[in-house]
Design an enzyme around this catalytic site. Structure first.
Site, PDB file in Angstrom:
ATOM      1  CD  GLU A  44      -2.814  -1.158  -0.067  1.00 53.79           C
ATOM      2  OE1 GLU A  44      -3.147  -0.108  -0.628  1.00 53.79           O
ATOM      3  OE2 GLU A  44      -3.120  -2.277  -0.510  1.00 53.79           O
ATOM      4  CD1 TRP A 103      -1.193  -0.551  -3.952  1.00 55.77           C
ATOM      5  CD2 TRP A 103      -1.596   0.575  -5.855  1.00 55.77           C
ATOM      6  NE1 TRP A 103      -1.684  -1.433  -4.887  1.00 55.77           N
ATOM      7  CE2 TRP A 103      -1.940  -0.782  -6.053  1.00 55.77           C
ATOM      8  CE3 TRP A 103      -1.750   1.474  -6.911  1.00 55.77           C
ATOM      9  CZ2 TRP A 103      -2.440  -1.251  -7.270  1.00 55.77           C
ATOM     10  CZ3 TRP A 103      -2.247   1.003  -8.130  1.00 55.77           C
ATOM     11  CH2 TRP A 103      -2.585  -0.338  -8.292  1.00 55.77           C
ATOM     12  CD1 TRP A 121     -18.080  12.197 -17.871  1.00 52.63           C
ATOM     13  CD2 TRP A 121     -18.629  10.358 -16.732  1.00 52.63           C
ATOM     14  NE1 TRP A 121     -16.937  11.424 -17.758  1.00 52.63           N
ATOM     15  CE2 TRP A 121     -17.256  10.289 -17.062  1.00 52.63           C
ATOM     16  CE3 TRP A 121     -19.205   9.303 -16.025  1.00 52.63           C
ATOM     17  CZ2 TRP A 121     -16.442   9.215 -16.691  1.00 52.63           C
ATOM     18  CZ3 TRP A 121     -18.395   8.237 -15.651  1.00 52.63           C
ATOM     19  CH2 TRP A 121     -17.028   8.192 -15.993  1.00 52.63           C
ATOM     20  CG  ASN A 172      -8.603   1.236   0.174  1.00 48.29           C
ATOM     21  OD1 ASN A 172      -8.507   2.201  -0.577  1.00 48.29           O
ATOM     22  ND2 ASN A 172      -8.375  -0.003  -0.232  1.00 48.29           N
ATOM     23  CD1 TRP A 174     -13.760  10.290 -14.402  1.00 50.63           C
ATOM     24  CD2 TRP A 174     -12.320  11.274 -13.025  1.00 50.63           C
ATOM     25  NE1 TRP A 174     -12.792  10.891 -15.179  1.00 50.63           N
ATOM     26  CE2 TRP A 174     -11.892  11.492 -14.358  1.00 50.63           C
ATOM     27  CE3 TRP A 174     -11.555  11.792 -11.985  1.00 50.63           C
ATOM     28  CZ2 TRP A 174     -10.744  12.222 -14.670  1.00 50.63           C
ATOM     29  CZ3 TRP A 174     -10.397  12.532 -12.300  1.00 50.63           C
ATOM     30  CH2 TRP A 174     -10.015  12.739 -13.630  1.00 50.63           C
ATOM     31  CD1 TRP A 188     -11.630  10.061  -6.003  1.00 50.53           C
ATOM     32  CD2 TRP A 188     -13.472   9.429  -7.124  1.00 50.53           C
ATOM     33  NE1 TRP A 188     -12.701  10.136  -5.144  1.00 50.53           N
ATOM     34  CE2 TRP A 188     -13.838   9.766  -5.797  1.00 50.53           C
ATOM     35  CE3 TRP A 188     -14.454   8.999  -7.999  1.00 50.53           C
ATOM     36  CZ2 TRP A 188     -15.163   9.684  -5.354  1.00 50.53           C
ATOM     37  CZ3 TRP A 188     -15.776   8.916  -7.556  1.00 50.53           C
ATOM     38  CH2 TRP A 188     -16.113   9.257  -6.247  1.00 50.53           C
TER      39      TRP A 188
END
Ligand SMILES: Cc1cc2nc3c(=O)[nH]c(=O)nc-3n(C[C@H](O)[C@H](O)[C@H](O)COP(=O)(O)OP(=O)(O)OC[C@H]3O[C@@H](n4cnc5c(N)ncnc54)[C@H](O)[C@@H]3O)c2cc1C
Length: 472
Positions: free
Chosen positions: A277, A280, A309, A344, A362, A385
């Site tokens: 993590e 990331w 969208w 998360n 988004w 996102w």
């Protein structure tokens, strides 16, 4: 030599490269500076909870620095454009001939820092900047052909190799020569930010608090791989606000995790998953530097710019307020609203629900998270996102849409978390929370005062699939 250390999102004295180097080389004392930029923060959608957290940490930082004879000066100017003149002025007024700071990688922040470098050079002030925010600086990892990585797994392989020797951390600096510079009073308010919902009880300030969290988490890190996905279990470190504000460094976290991971790297189990993590976190900073468009409201996958969208203020508001009628989504959104933080798993579930089931852009979700999160961080938030919306690097394939009911059945089977955040659902038996038909029937039977689903699951899913398919 007298150094000025300019603090930003590195609000700590331990393992702080800029502070460490400044203090080591300053024979005539060291001065610290923090610049409050209300307009810029508003423009960046920084959340009141986060700004409040910054100020509270600034207070504890000021006290720690004072114990080292380093006075912390706080100045306010509206935007980053004014920062170069503020920094050089503070340096001159306090007889500092050298400036040290740790880099920030976002576009506006980098431009501001470049402008400060130039202003210092013009004023004969020496400058040194350091890498601090991530474990491996963004440009230090590149593909065989010298590009930025777009996919996590090969990036992580190189990252693991690079970090073998990197878990070294700097200790706090020695006491500095006493100087005649008065520390500033730390502001408790910032124009444009309402701190009334900042949860000081949940996010106490200070390096000692961050260190305590890391230590407590070290006791349970071995269970992280299983516990991290269950929102009702306190199975993650809850360090994100501290990492985002730099109250603890990622290297300190890595060092602690490595000492728990017998295999050091690439091993299995909780510590290895937790280290991944942290990887990331580095990866998303790497992506932001390599592909700056992602921090300028553009998708990584440019073709997704064409997605049609939906625009629905009422659906967006229902999502923001946790009133979509989908229990796990609402539980997550209410956690965000009430605490400034979200688990998360629920960040993924709620983000996917907005972008797929509701087919809402988004960028609107990204903005709302940023405006609310105590740990809001451009690179990680954008990465999360764009992953959820299938517009980013390494993103989830568009056809793998999470079913919120399957998600809650898997990760909140007994409905503990759902019922905690949505007390209206208390009378509903847990086994009826994870199926749309059963939930509707149970709500009727128990007279639960909980919203009906704002979108039909199947129809919403089909609509999203069609929108993405049209890009092929
Ligand atoms: C839509 C979405 C938005 C997100 N926005 C943010 C954000 O603004 N700021 C933020 O710090 N994280 C963000 N994340 C990542 C992640 O959800 C949080 O870092 C994590 O929930 C924080 O809790 P923790 O400190 O207990 O994490 P732990 O599980 O203990 O992880 C340790 C640390 O690793 C980092 N980390 C963990 N997961 C990720 C990840 N997927 N991406 C990047 N870094 C990670 C964080 O710094 C975290 O504190 C987002 C994820 C998604 C899906």
């Amino acid at each position: 030599m007298r150094s000025l250390v300019w603090f930003r999102r590195d609000l700590r004295i331990s393992d702080n490269p800029a502070l460490h180097h400044a203090a080591q080389n300053s024979s005539e004392g060291t001065v610290a500076l923090f610049v409050v930029t209300p307009q810029q923060w508003l423009q960046h959608d920084d959340a009141p909870a986060k700004v409040s957290f910054w100020l509270r940490n600034l207070q504890t930082l000021s006290e720690s620095l004072a114990s080292l004879n380093i006075p912390l000066v706080v100045k306010t100017c509206d935007s980053f454009d004014d920062v170069p003149s503020v920094v050089t002025k503070v340096a001159k007024n306090n007889q500092c001939d050298h400036l040290c700071f740790n880099r920030e990688y976002e576009v506006n922040e980098s431009r501001r820092d470049d402008a400060v470098m130039t202003a210092c050079q013009e004023s004969n002030i020496g400058v040194q900047r350091f890498h601090d925010r991530v474990i491996v600086p963004p440009r230090e990892i590149e593909t065989g052909s010298g590009d930025f990585y777009k996919v996590f797994t090969p990036y992580r392989k190189v990252w693991n190799e690079k970090t073998l020797e990197r878990a070294e951390v700097f200790s706090a600096p020695k006491k500095q020569k006493k100087i005649d510079v008065k520390p500033s009073k730390i502001p408790t308010k910032v124009k444009g930010f309402d701190f009334s919902n900042a949860r000081e009880d949940l996010w106490p300030a200070g390096e000692a608090e961050a260190a305590k969290r890391l230590e407590q988490f070290s006791d349970k890190i071995k269970h992280y791989d299983n516990a991290r996905d269950v929102p009702s279990v306190n199975g993650t470190s809850l360090l994100s606000p501290y990492l985002a504000a730099g109250v603890i460094s990622p290297r300190q976290c890595l060092a602690a995790a490595r000492s728990n991971n017998a295999q050091r790297i690439g091993g299995e189990g909780g510590a290895a998953v937790w280290i991944s993590e942290l990887t990331w976190r580095d990866f998303y900073a790497h992506v932001m530097v390599g592909f700056p468009r992602v921090s300028m409201h553009q998708p990584f996958k440019l073709k997704t710019e064409k997605i049609d969208w939906r625009s629905s203020e009422s659906d967006l508001n229902a999502w923001k307020n946790g009133e979509t009628g989908y229990p796990i989504v609402d539980a997550g959104m209410r956690q965000l609203k009430q605490t400034g933080w979200m688990h998360n798993r629920l960040r993924m579930v709620t983000a996917m629900f907005l972008t797929k089931n509701l087919l809402i852009d988004w960028r609107l979700g990204e903005k709302h998270f940023m405006e609310t999160l105590v740990d809001g961080d451009l690179a990680a938030n954008n990465g999360g996102w764009q992953w959820s919306a299938s517009t980013g690097t390494d993103a989830v394939p568009y056809f793998r849409i999470f079913n919120p009911f399957s998600q809650s059945k898997r990760f909140d089977k007994e409905g503990k978390f759902i019922k905690k955040m949505c007390p209206e659902l208390e009378p509903i038996p847990a086994n009826q929370l994870h199926d749309p038909k059963k939930l509707t029937d149970a709500m009727e039977q128990h007279g639960a005062d909980y919203p009906a689903m704002i979108v039909d699951y199947k129809a919403g899913r089909e609509r999203a699939l069609a929108a993405f398919k049209s890009l092929d």
